[in-house]
Write a protein that holds these residues in place. Structure first.
Motif, short mmCIF file in Angstrom:
data_model
loop_
_atom_site.label_atom_id
_atom_site.label_comp_id
_atom_site.label_asym_id
_atom_site.label_seq_id
_atom_site.Cartn_x
_atom_site.Cartn_y
_atom_site.Cartn_z
N ARG A 20 0.86 -1.19 0.00
CA ARG A 20 0.00 0.00 0.00
C ARG A 20 0.89 1.23 0.00
O ARG A 20 1.98 1.22 0.56
N ALA A 21 0.38 2.28 -0.58
CA ALA A 21 1.18 3.49 -0.73
C ALA A 21 1.43 4.15 0.60
O ALA A 21 0.49 4.49 1.32
N GLY A 22 2.67 4.32 0.98
CA GLY A 22 3.04 5.05 2.17
C GLY A 22 2.41 4.53 3.44
O GLY A 22 2.15 5.31 4.37
N ILE A 23 2.15 3.21 3.49
CA ILE A 23 1.44 2.67 4.65
C ILE A 23 2.27 2.82 5.92
O ILE A 23 1.71 3.05 7.01
N GLY A 24 3.57 2.70 5.83
CA GLY A 24 4.41 2.83 7.02
C GLY A 24 4.31 4.22 7.63
O GLY A 24 4.13 4.37 8.84
N LYS A 25 4.40 5.23 6.80
CA LYS A 25 4.30 6.60 7.31
C LYS A 25 2.90 6.90 7.83
O LYS A 25 2.72 7.59 8.84
N PHE A 26 1.91 6.35 7.14
CA PHE A 26 0.52 6.56 7.58
C PHE A 26 0.29 5.94 8.97
O PHE A 26 -0.28 6.58 9.86
N LEU A 27 0.75 4.70 9.14
CA LEU A 27 0.59 4.05 10.45
C LEU A 27 1.32 4.81 11.54
O LEU A 27 0.81 4.97 12.66
N THR A 28 2.54 5.26 11.23
CA THR A 28 3.31 6.01 12.22
C THR A 28 2.58 7.29 12.61
O THR A 28 2.46 7.62 13.80
N SER A 29 2.05 8.00 11.65
CA SER A 29 1.33 9.25 11.94
C SER A 29 0.04 8.97 12.70
O SER A 29 -0.34 9.71 13.62
N PHE A 30 -0.66 7.88 12.34
CA PHE A 30 -1.92 7.54 13.00
C PHE A 30 -1.69 7.22 14.49
O PHE A 30 -2.41 7.70 15.37
N VAL A 31 -0.64 6.42 14.76
CA VAL A 31 -0.36 6.04 16.14
C VAL A 31 0.11 7.25 16.94
O VAL A 31 -0.29 7.43 18.11
N ASP A 32 0.94 8.08 16.36
CA ASP A 32 1.39 9.29 17.07
C ASP A 32 0.21 10.18 17.42
O ASP A 32 0.18 10.81 18.49
N ASN A 33 -0.77 10.24 16.53
CA ASN A 33 -1.93 11.08 16.78
C ASN A 33 -2.83 10.52 17.88
O ASN A 33 -3.59 11.26 18.50
N GLU A 34 -2.72 9.22 18.17
CA GLU A 34 -3.51 8.62 19.22
C GLU A 34 -3.08 9.11 20.61
O GLU A 34 -3.88 9.14 21.55
N ARG A 35 -1.80 9.41 20.77
CA ARG A 35 -1.26 9.93 22.02
C ARG A 35 -1.48 8.95 23.18
O ARG A 35 -1.84 9.35 24.29
#
Length: 608
Positions: A20-35
Motif C-alpha cells: 500500500r502506498a506510504g502505509i508505514g508513514k501513515f501508520l506512524t502518523s496515526f499512532v502518534d496522533n492517538e497519544r
C-alpha cells in the motif's frame, strides 16, 4: 502536469512494491496522533513478509511496537492493542467476524481497517461495532487515505459515519473532540434498561415510576437509584426503561437470582445499587454508586452502668491506690498522736484510729472524739482532704450516671454484649444472616436467624420501637430507620445512637451487564452527575440524615435501680458481713459462757 503524472506513476509503483502506498508513514502518523501507548497487531494481513518487515521497521524507528499476532490476552496491556486489517486480503471478513465473537471489537481494543473502496452501510461487518467500539476505516483517497469512524448506536440502528480525518503525507484529525464519550453521547433514543429491586412493598413500583418521593420507608435504594439512572439515560438522549425483580442477586444452587441474573441474561443494562463481592465481580461490572444507602446495625449505646461499675470509674487506679495509702498513713499518724502522749483521758487504739479514718473517707461521723491537740490536727487534715476528694468524686459520678457507654464499638463487642439482636424482615437479610466462616459473624447470624429458636426478623416500626426501648440492635438500611426515629423518638433518646457495619461494604455500587455496550458512557455520565451536584440534590430528596442531638436536653435523665446496682450489691455484702460477724460474736459469746459454766461446775464438784 507531466510532473504530477510522473509522481502518480511513482506512487503506484511504490504501492505495488510495499503493498500500500506510504502505509508505514501513515501508520506512524496515526499512532502518534492517538497519544497513547500502542502495539500494532497485523491481524490477518496478507502482505508479503518483506512488506510487513519493511512496515514494522518503520514503526520501530518511530518507537512503536508491532506484532504479527496477538499474544495471550491480559487486562494489563489490552488497552494498547491496535488491530490492523486489510479488506483487500482474502478472509478478512471472516477474521473480523471471528474477532467479534471473541469480543475483540469492544473497548479497550482499537481497530484500523484499510480498504480501497468505501464499505460503510452495505457491509454487515460493522453490525456489532457499537458505541463501545473504536473502528476507523481508512479508504484510499488518491495519494493518501480518508479516515472514517464507523459505529452503530444499537444492533438494529443504521451505521453512523463520522469523518475522522485525512492523510496526505501529513495526518489531519478532524474530530471535534478526542474523548470518545463526547463524540458518542447522543444515543438517538436507544432504550436503556435498569432493573430495580422491590422487596418491601408492591406500591413502591408505582411511586418509583412517578418519582413522587412518597413511602420512602420502603425500597429507598431502588427509588433513589432509578431517579438518578433516569437522569443519566436522558443525558445520553436514550429512552429509560424500568424492569423489576425481588432480589439483589444471590447464588442459589449454582444459579444467580434477582438483579445479577437479569444482568447476566442481558435483560437490563444496569441494576439497583448492590454490595460488591468477589463472586459478583466475576459476573458483572460495577460502576459508581448512585445511592448513598448503607446497611448497618443501629442501636442505642447502653448506659455506662450496664457495662461497668461507674462508682469505680471517677478515679484512675493510681488515684485509688494513693487514696488508700493516704488513709493508711493518716490512721498511723492518728494512732501515734494518741499513744505517744499518754493521758488518762485519751488512750487510742488501732481500731479507733482506722474507724475514724474510714469515717472521714466516707464523710460520716464517729463516736471517737480526740481530745489532744495533735490528734485533732490530724483529724482536721484528714477530713479536709477527704472533703476535696469527695467533691471531685461526686462531680464525676453525676457525669458518669448520664453518660452512654462506648464499649459496643465493634462486631466482636456487639456479639459479646447483652444487647438483643434483630434485622429487618426483607430478602437480603435472610441471605445475609447465614452461617459464616467468620466466628464473630457466625455468632451474630445464629442469634438472629436461629435454626432452633424463633427468628429475630421484624418490621420497620417494630424494630425501631425496640431500639427506642434500648438494649436492642436492629440491622437495616439506615435511612428508613432514621426517618422513623425522627418521628417517634424523644430528643434525649437520639443522643446515644450508634452504627456498626456487619456486611463490610464501603458502599453499594451500580452493577452493569458486561454485555452492555453502554457502560463506559454511563460510567462517565454518573461521574458528571456527581460533579455538577445533581447526585447530591437527588440524594438529599430521598435520604434521611442521622437525627441530631440537642445536648441541653440530653444532659438530664433519671437515675434508676440499674445505675445504683453496684451500691446495692455493696450494701448487700455489708449486711451479709455484719450478720456473719454478729453470728460469730454470738457463737464466741455462748462458747465462752458455756466454757465458764463448765469450769465453775468442775470447781464445785472438786469441792464436794
Amino acid at each position: 502536469m507531466d510532473i504530477w503524472k510522473l509522481g502518480a506513476i511513482i506512487w503506484l509503483f511504490k504501492s505495488h512494491v510495499e503493498g500500500r502506498a506510504g502505509i508505514g508513514k501513515f501508520l506512524t502518523s496515526f499512532v502518534d496522533n492517538e497519544r497513547k501507548p500502542t502495539t500494532v497487531v497485523f491481524h490477518g494481513i496478507c502482505w508479503n513478509n518483506s512488506v510487513k518487515l519493511h512496515v514494522m521497521k518503520e514503526l520501530s524507528k518511530a518507537g512503536i511496537r508491532s506484532s504479527q499476532s496477538m499474544s495471550k490476552r491480559t487486562s494489563l496491556i489490552d488497552h494498547t492493542v491496535l488491530l490492523l486489517a486489510d479488506l483487500n486480503c482474502t478472509g478478512t471478513d471472516d477474521l473480523i467476524i471471528n474477532a467479534t465473537q471473541r469480543e475483540l471489537h469492544r473497548l479497550p481494543y482499537r481497530w484500523l481497517v484499510l480498504s480501497d473502496a468505501p464499505r460503510f452501510g452495505r457491509s454487515s461487518l460493522w453490525d456489532l461495532f457499537l458505541v463501545d467500539s473504536e473502528l476507523v476505516l481508512a479508504t484510499v483517497d488518491g495519494a493518501g487515505y480518508s479516515m472514517t469512524e464507523v459505529y452503530k448506536p444499537s444492533p438494529t440502528s443504521p451505521a453512523i459515519l463520522t469523518p475522522r480525518g485525512t492523510f496526505h503525507h501529513v495526518l489531519t484529525d478532524t474530530r471535534p473532540h478526542r474523548e470518545l464519550f463526547r463524540r458518542r453521547r447522543d444515543l438517538m433514543g436507544v432504550p436503556l434498561t435498569i432493573t430495580n429491586t422491590i422487596q418491601e412493598s408492591n406500591s413502591s413500583i408505582y411511586h418509583l415510576l412517578q418519582e413522587d418521593s412518597l413511602e420512602l420507608e420502603h425500597d429507598l435504594i431502588s427509588k433513589n437509584s432509578y431517579t438518578l439512572a433516569k437522569v443519566a439515560f436522558l443525558t445520553l438522549n436514550s429512552t429509560p426503561v424500568a424492569t423489576f425483580t425481588n432480589s439483589f442477586g444471590y447464588l442459589q444452587n449454582g444459579q444467580w437470582t434477582g438483579v445479577i441474573k437479569e444482568l447476566l441474561e442481558y435483560n437490563a443494562d444496569i441494576g439497583t445499587n448492590v454490595g460488591m463481592s468477589q463472586s459478583r465481580l466475576k459476573q458483572v461490572m460495577f460502576l459508581d454508586p448512585l445511592d448513598n444507602g448503607r446497611a448497618r446495625f443501629i442501636f442505642r449505646q447502653p448506659a455506662l452502668s450496664l457495662t461497668a461499675n461507674i462508682f469505680s470509674l471517677p478515679f484512675s487506679p493510681d488515684v485509688w491506690i494513693a487514696t488508700g495509702l493516704s488513709s493508711f498513713v493518716a490512721g498511723v499518724a492518728y494512732y501515734l498522736s494518741t499513744r505517744l502522749i499518754k493521758t488518762r483521758a485519751e488512750k487510742g487504739t488501732v481500731r479507733d484510729a482506722y474507724l475514724l479514718t474510714m469515717s472521714a473517707l466516707s464523710q460520716q461521723g464517729c463516736e471517737v472524739q480526740p481530745r489532744h491537740v495533735s490528734a485533732r490536727i490530724v483529724l482536721w487534715v484528714v477530713f479536709t482532704s477527704m472533703m476535696a476528694l469527695y467533691a471531685a468524686y461526686g462531680a464525676n459520678i453525676v457525669v458518669l450516671l448520664q453518660a452512654p457507654s462506648t464499649s459496643v464499638n465493634s462486631l466482636a463487642t456487639l456479639a459479646k454484649s447483652k444487647l438483643a439482636l434483630g434485622a429487618a424482615d426483607v430478602n437480603y437479610n435472610h441471605f445475609l444472616f447465614r452461617a459464616s466462616s467468620d466466628p464473630v459473624r457466625n455468632d451474630i447470624a445464629k442469634r438472629i436467624n436461629s435454626d432452633k429458636g424463633p427468628k429475630a426478623f421484624y418490621g420497620l416500626t417494630e424494630g425501631v420501637e425496640k431500639i427506642r426501648k434500648g438494649l436492642f440492635a436492629f440491622h437495616s438500611v439506615v435511612e428508613p430507620v432514621y426517618r422513623q426515629i425522627d418521628r417517634t423518638f424523644q430528643e434525649k433518646e437520639k443522643c446515644d445512637l450508634m452504627e456498626l457495619d456487619y456486611i463490610g461494604y464501603a458502599a453499594f455500587h451500580v452493577p452493569g451487564s458486561k454485555k452492555s455496550p453502554y457502560l463506559e458512557l454511563l460510567r462517565v455520565t454518573f461521574k458528571r452527575l456527581r460533579e455538577v451536584g445533581i447526585k447530591s440534590a437527588v440524594n438529599f430528596r430521598y435520604e434521611a440524615r442521622r437525627p441530631s442531638c440537642k445536648e441541653s436536653i440530653a444532659m438530664f435523665s433519671s437515675v434508676g435501680i440499674t445505675e445504683m446496682r453496684p451500691v446495692l450489691i455493696f450494701m448487700a455484702y455489708g449486711v451479709a458481713l455484719s450478720v456473719a460477724v454478729t453470728a460469730a460474736e454470738l457463737l464466741v459469746f455462748h462458747a465462752n459462757r458455756y466454757r465458764l459454766r463448765q469450769q465453775r461446775l468442775a470447781v464445785q464438784l472438786g469441792r464436794i
